[in-house]
Design a protein around this motif. Structure first.
Motif, PDB file in Angstrom:
ATOM      1  N   ASP A  11       0.824  -1.203   0.000  1.00 45.57           N
ATOM      2  CA  ASP A  11       0.000   0.000   0.000  1.00 45.57           C
ATOM      3  C   ASP A  11       0.861   1.256   0.000  1.00 45.57           C
ATOM      4  O   ASP A  11       0.337   2.364  -0.025  1.00 45.57           O
ATOM      5  CB  ASP A  11      -0.904   0.024   1.246  1.00 45.57           C
ATOM      6  N   GLU A  56      -7.340  -4.823  -7.396  1.00 46.71           N
ATOM      7  CA  GLU A  56      -8.676  -5.312  -7.039  1.00 46.71           C
ATOM      8  C   GLU A  56      -9.641  -4.173  -6.711  1.00 46.71           C
ATOM      9  O   GLU A  56     -10.840  -4.371  -6.682  1.00 46.71           O
ATOM     10  CB  GLU A  56      -8.599  -6.272  -5.859  1.00 46.71           C
ATOM     11  N   LEU A  57      -9.075  -2.999  -6.437  1.00 48.76           N
ATOM     12  CA  LEU A  57      -9.928  -1.827  -6.231  1.00 48.76           C
ATOM     13  C   LEU A  57      -9.945  -1.002  -7.520  1.00 48.76           C
ATOM     14  O   LEU A  57      -9.905   0.212  -7.489  1.00 48.76           O
ATOM     15  CB  LEU A  57      -9.409  -1.001  -5.045  1.00 48.76           C
ATOM     16  N   GLN A  75     -16.779   0.628  -2.106  1.00 47.24           N
ATOM     17  CA  GLN A  75     -15.467   0.056  -1.787  1.00 47.24           C
ATOM     18  C   GLN A  75     -14.379   1.126  -1.776  1.00 47.24           C
ATOM     19  O   GLN A  75     -13.454   1.083  -0.967  1.00 47.24           O
ATOM     20  CB  GLN A  75     -15.132  -1.071  -2.763  1.00 47.24           C
ATOM     21  N   ASP A  91     -14.933   2.865   1.535  1.00 48.24           N
ATOM     22  CA  ASP A  91     -14.517   2.004   2.653  1.00 48.24           C
ATOM     23  C   ASP A  91     -12.990   1.959   2.728  1.00 48.24           C
ATOM     24  O   ASP A  91     -12.401   2.002   3.816  1.00 48.24           O
ATOM     25  CB  ASP A  91     -15.075   0.583   2.482  1.00 48.24           C
ATOM     26  N   GLY A  92     -12.362   1.844   1.566  1.00 47.66           N
ATOM     27  CA  GLY A  92     -10.893   1.820   1.526  1.00 47.66           C
ATOM     28  C   GLY A  92     -10.331   3.128   2.060  1.00 47.66           C
ATOM     29  O   GLY A  92      -9.392   3.129   2.866  1.00 47.66           O
ATOM     30  N   PHE A  93     -10.920   4.215   1.633  1.00 42.50           N
ATOM     31  CA  PHE A  93     -10.436   5.512   2.101  1.00 42.50           C
ATOM     32  C   PHE A  93     -10.553   5.626   3.619  1.00 42.50           C
ATOM     33  O   PHE A  93      -9.603   6.029   4.304  1.00 42.50           O
ATOM     34  CB  PHE A  93     -11.214   6.663   1.440  1.00 42.50           C
ATOM     35  N   ALA A 110     -10.661   3.356   5.875  1.00 40.13           N
ATOM     36  CA  ALA A 110      -9.711   2.468   6.560  1.00 40.13           C
ATOM     37  C   ALA A 110      -8.307   3.083   6.543  1.00 40.13           C
ATOM     38  O   ALA A 110      -7.607   3.101   7.561  1.00 40.13           O
ATOM     39  CB  ALA A 110      -9.707   1.091   5.902  1.00 40.13           C
ATOM     40  N   LEU A 111      -7.905   3.603   5.383  1.00 39.46           N
ATOM     41  CA  LEU A 111      -6.564   4.190   5.285  1.00 39.46           C
ATOM     42  C   LEU A 111      -6.465   5.456   6.133  1.00 39.46           C
ATOM     43  O   LEU A 111      -5.446   5.718   6.769  1.00 39.46           O
ATOM     44  CB  LEU A 111      -6.241   4.503   3.820  1.00 39.46           C
ATOM     45  N   GLU A 143      -5.993   4.512   9.713  1.00 40.42           N
ATOM     46  CA  GLU A 143      -4.616   4.073   9.958  1.00 40.42           C
ATOM     47  C   GLU A 143      -3.662   5.254   9.993  1.00 40.42           C
ATOM     48  O   GLU A 143      -2.731   5.303  10.791  1.00 40.42           O
ATOM     49  CB  GLU A 143      -4.162   3.147   8.825  1.00 40.42           C
ATOM     50  N   LEU A 153      -6.159 -10.905   0.374  1.00 41.92           N
ATOM     51  CA  LEU A 153      -7.491 -10.431  -0.005  1.00 41.92           C
ATOM     52  C   LEU A 153      -8.111  -9.590   1.104  1.00 41.92           C
ATOM     53  O   LEU A 153      -8.461  -8.435   0.915  1.00 41.92           O
ATOM     54  CB  LEU A 153      -8.400 -11.631  -0.296  1.00 41.92           C
ATOM     55  N   GLN A 176      -6.774  -6.057   2.526  1.00 40.26           N
ATOM     56  CA  GLN A 176      -6.829  -4.804   1.775  1.00 40.26           C
ATOM     57  C   GLN A 176      -7.767  -3.837   2.497  1.00 40.26           C
ATOM     58  O   GLN A 176      -8.797  -4.252   3.035  1.00 40.26           O
ATOM     59  CB  GLN A 176      -7.298  -5.057   0.343  1.00 40.26           C
ATOM     60  N   PRO A 177      -7.391  -2.559   2.452  1.00 41.20           N
ATOM     61  CA  PRO A 177      -8.139  -1.588   3.263  1.00 41.20           C
ATOM     62  C   PRO A 177      -9.648  -1.610   3.020  1.00 41.20           C
ATOM     63  O   PRO A 177     -10.423  -1.471   3.962  1.00 41.20           O
ATOM     64  CB  PRO A 177      -7.551  -0.240   2.837  1.00 41.20           C
ATOM     65  N   HIS A 178     -10.077  -1.809   1.796  1.00 35.18           N
ATOM     66  CA  HIS A 178     -11.505  -1.700   1.508  1.00 35.18           C
ATOM     67  C   HIS A 178     -12.280  -2.949   1.908  1.00 35.18           C
ATOM     68  O   HIS A 178     -13.498  -2.977   1.781  1.00 35.18           O
ATOM     69  CB  HIS A 178     -11.736  -1.402   0.023  1.00 35.18           C
ATOM     70  N   ARG A 179     -11.575  -3.975   2.375  1.00 29.89           N
ATOM     71  CA  ARG A 179     -12.277  -5.221   2.677  1.00 29.89           C
ATOM     72  C   ARG A 179     -12.346  -5.577   4.151  1.00 29.89           C
ATOM     73  O   ARG A 179     -13.136  -6.451   4.544  1.00 29.89           O
ATOM     74  CB  ARG A 179     -11.581  -6.373   1.943  1.00 29.89           C
TER      75      ARG A 179
END
Lengths: 306, 309
Positions: free
Chosen positions: A199, A219-220, A239, A242-244, A246-247, A250, B251, B254-257
């Motif tokens: 990442d 995958e994103l 997604q 959600d990814g944003f 989570a990052l 962190e 899998l 990953q941040p989005h999962r």
């Protein structure tokens, strides 16, 4: 026929990686990264523009969403070409309206054949990433080192002739041979996006020293979520968000992060998909602590860490 | 041995088998099995199975797996620790050599390590019995040296087996296999020696299947896990069930999962009759309390339902 006993011999079984392209580095032992202005998440949006030659003969492996029907495969050729005529401009408008700093990964053949497009990209101030010759030129060990060197040289030459000055590389289909990292470094390129194993940026080593790997979470991407997996644009947008989040969480606790988002003009540029993607990106851009950045700027920031 | 059937277990229908009681009256024994793997960039060929989809080096797929070790696994471990859920690690034991930092972290948290072979790019297919014996000993020794743990569980790389594999595992003291998907409860596995059980592992709940084959979104995956649990929790009142969530850090890390999974795990944890446990603990409980009953019951069914004449 039984397996030879060498099948139970493991020549690279030891500390670190089983190759010499880069070093093993555990997430938990990374130094803290700080982005400009104390931003938490660097948002990097990359639009991919591709040319699939209609007369492509069998490639070493199938490229996602490539030409797979009998010649002349108008179906897939024109679906992909839609991105370069219509979809990309729709995305460019959306990204510019949101004030997002953008990069464009572009096949050299496309840059050569569509000067209007290239001039538009330059006028918008986007960063161009070399994306190989075209989608029929996949980098594998089936190509000799000299030929591959020539492919890379020509790709860069064609992009430069069209007015771009790429410092980064994305192989068609993220394909690499055992020589690619070294050849990219040799060609003076500063980063590549083919290794989806982190990442955060990290350096290549050995003969590829000087080259940096930038995160490329395929995958994103719209190719996977929508093109191959047939998820809706709303689900894709969820997604991304959600990814944003989570990052961002962190980054608050640990270290600056990168959200790398890849949009293919022929997929995300379809009318019905634009709105959910725009809304997700808009929400991210309105969030505090977000640094919209082109890949060159991310690389620069990583290099200038104290 | 008939080639038309595995010949590894008896027919024991859901409605006629000894009831299982888990510790403290739990209805579901719930375990999480992260697969911590190492795929080689240039594996040797095995004529029955390609390690990679693309020609070597398959950078796209290799780097995807490598993501699990560099980034995903750390995120996953921290999140599971936060939830108080131990992992039962399906381990390619070469990770002990390549990335001992990961193993140390798992051992610190009292996670179980069980076998997922040596590399995920080396299969037992086409091995001789002698070669497979060497392979099994390597795994057992490597895990013992890295953690002091005895190998109780076994998930073959890519779920590939030989007809004699289960016998070899039992002979080497392995107590459970994850390669059989025929049940929601542990079952005895017929072997020449020893007492091997099958422990439900689940392909349906496996993130590899959910994401890369069934092409589900992370939120849909979370809903599937909750639905699976709700049904088993209801049925578990009669007889204890097992639910496993098999994960792959490349899998799920990953941040989005991650978040939808954590939400589902938290939901499961919020029920009071759940045994949050490990593969090893389930296998030992079953072996010590139910293995013999199940064998005897199957025998009774065979006799009482034998065709006339």
């Amino acid at each position: 026929m039984p397996l030879p006993d060498e099948y139970l011999v493991y020549p690279r079984r030891g500390y670190g990686m089983d190759h010499d392209f880069y070093e093993w580095s555990a997430w938990s032992q990374r130094p803290k990264i700080t982005w400009p202005d104390g931003a938490r998440v660097a948002l990097w949006v990359n639009v991919v523009l591709e040319q699939f030659p209609l007369d492509t003969e069998k490639t070493p492996f199938p490229v996602p969403l490539g030409l797979e029907r009998p010649y002349p495969d108008y179906w897939n050729y024109t679906l992909r070409d839609y991105g370069n005529r219509v979809g990309c401009y729709r995305l460019f408008r959306m990204l510019d309206n949101l004030g997002i700093k953008t990069s464009v990964a572009m096949n050299a053949a496309l840059a050569q054949s569509t000067p209007f497009l290239m001039q538009d990209i330059i006028a918008r101030g986007y960063e161009v990433i070399a994306h190989g010759l075209d989608m029929a030129h996949l980098h594998t060990n089936a190509t000799s080192e000299e030929d591959e060197r020539e492919w890379i040289r020509r790709s860069l030459e064609m992009l430069r002739q069209a007015g771009a000055n790429p410092t980064g590389w994305l192989s068609p289909g993220q394909s690499q041979s055992d020589h690619t990292p070294k050849l990219l470094a040799e060609a003076g390129l500063e980063y590549c996006c083919d290794w989806s194993n982190d990442d955060m940026p990290y350096p290549f080593t050995g003969p590829a020293s000087g080259l940096v790997s930038l995160p490329y979470p395929f995958e994103l991407s719209d190719v996977y979520c929508m093109g191959l997996w047939h998820q809706t644009a709303v689900e894709f947008a969820e997604q991304i968000l959600d990814g944003f989040h989570a990052l961002n969480a962190e980054a608050t606790k640990e270290s600056g992060r990168v959200l790398a988002l890849t949009l293919h003009a022929s997929i995300s540029g379809q009318p019905y998909r634009v709105k959910p993607i725009r809304e997700a990106l808009s929400a991210i851009m309105k969030h505090e602590g977000v640094w919209s950045a082109k890949p060159g700027a991310i690389l620069q920031a990583v290099r200038s860490q104290p | 041995m008939k080639r038309s059937e595995p010949g590894l277990y008896d027919y024991l229908p859901l409605t006629s088998r000894p009831a299982i009681r888990w510790p403290n009256g739990a209805r579901v024994a719930f375990w999480v099995a992260p697969n911590i793997e190492f795929y080689e960039l240039h594996p040797p060929p095995n004529m029955s199975k390609n390690a990679w989809v693309r020609p070597n080096p398959d950078v796209l797929n290799y780097s995807w797996r490598d993501y699990g070790n560099r980034a995903g696994v750390w995120r996953m471990i921290d999140a599971m620790k936060e939830l108080g859920i131990r992992g039962s690690v399906s381990l390619n034991v070469a990770v002990c050599d390549h990335h001992p930092e990961i193993i140390r972290r798992c051992v610190e948290l009292d996670w179980e390590l069980f076998s997922h072979g040596i590399y995920n790019t080396r299969f037992v297919l086409n091995m001789s019995i002698e070669q497979e014996q060497i392979f099994i000993r390597d795994v057992i020794d490597t895990i013992y040296q890295a953690s002091g743990q005895k190998v109780d569980g076994w998930l073959s790389p890519s779920v590939s087996n030989n007809p004699w594999t289960m016998d070899l595992l039992a002979e080497n003291g392995v107590t459970y296999t994850c390669d059989l998907f025929h049940d929601d409860q542990p079952m005895p596995v017929r072997t020449e020696t020893g007492r091997l059980c099958s422990i439900p592992y689940s392909l349906e709940m496996n993130d590899v299947i959910a994401y890369t084959r069934a092409m589900k979104t992370p939120r849909e995956y979370g809903r599937m896990i909750k639905a699976q649990f709700d049904q088993l929790y209801a049925e578990g009142e009669e007889s204890g069930m097992v639910m496993c969530v098999p994960l792959h850090p490349y899998l799920i890390g990953q941040p989005h999962r991650l978040e939808p999974l954590l939400e589902a795990l938290d939901y499961i944890k919020s029920h009071d009759k759940v045994w949050l446990t490990t593969g090893r603990e389930i296998a030992h409980w079953y072996r010590d309390h139910y293995y013999d009953d199940a064998v005897a019951h199957a025998k009774m069914l065979r006799t009482s339902h034998a065709p006339a004449g």
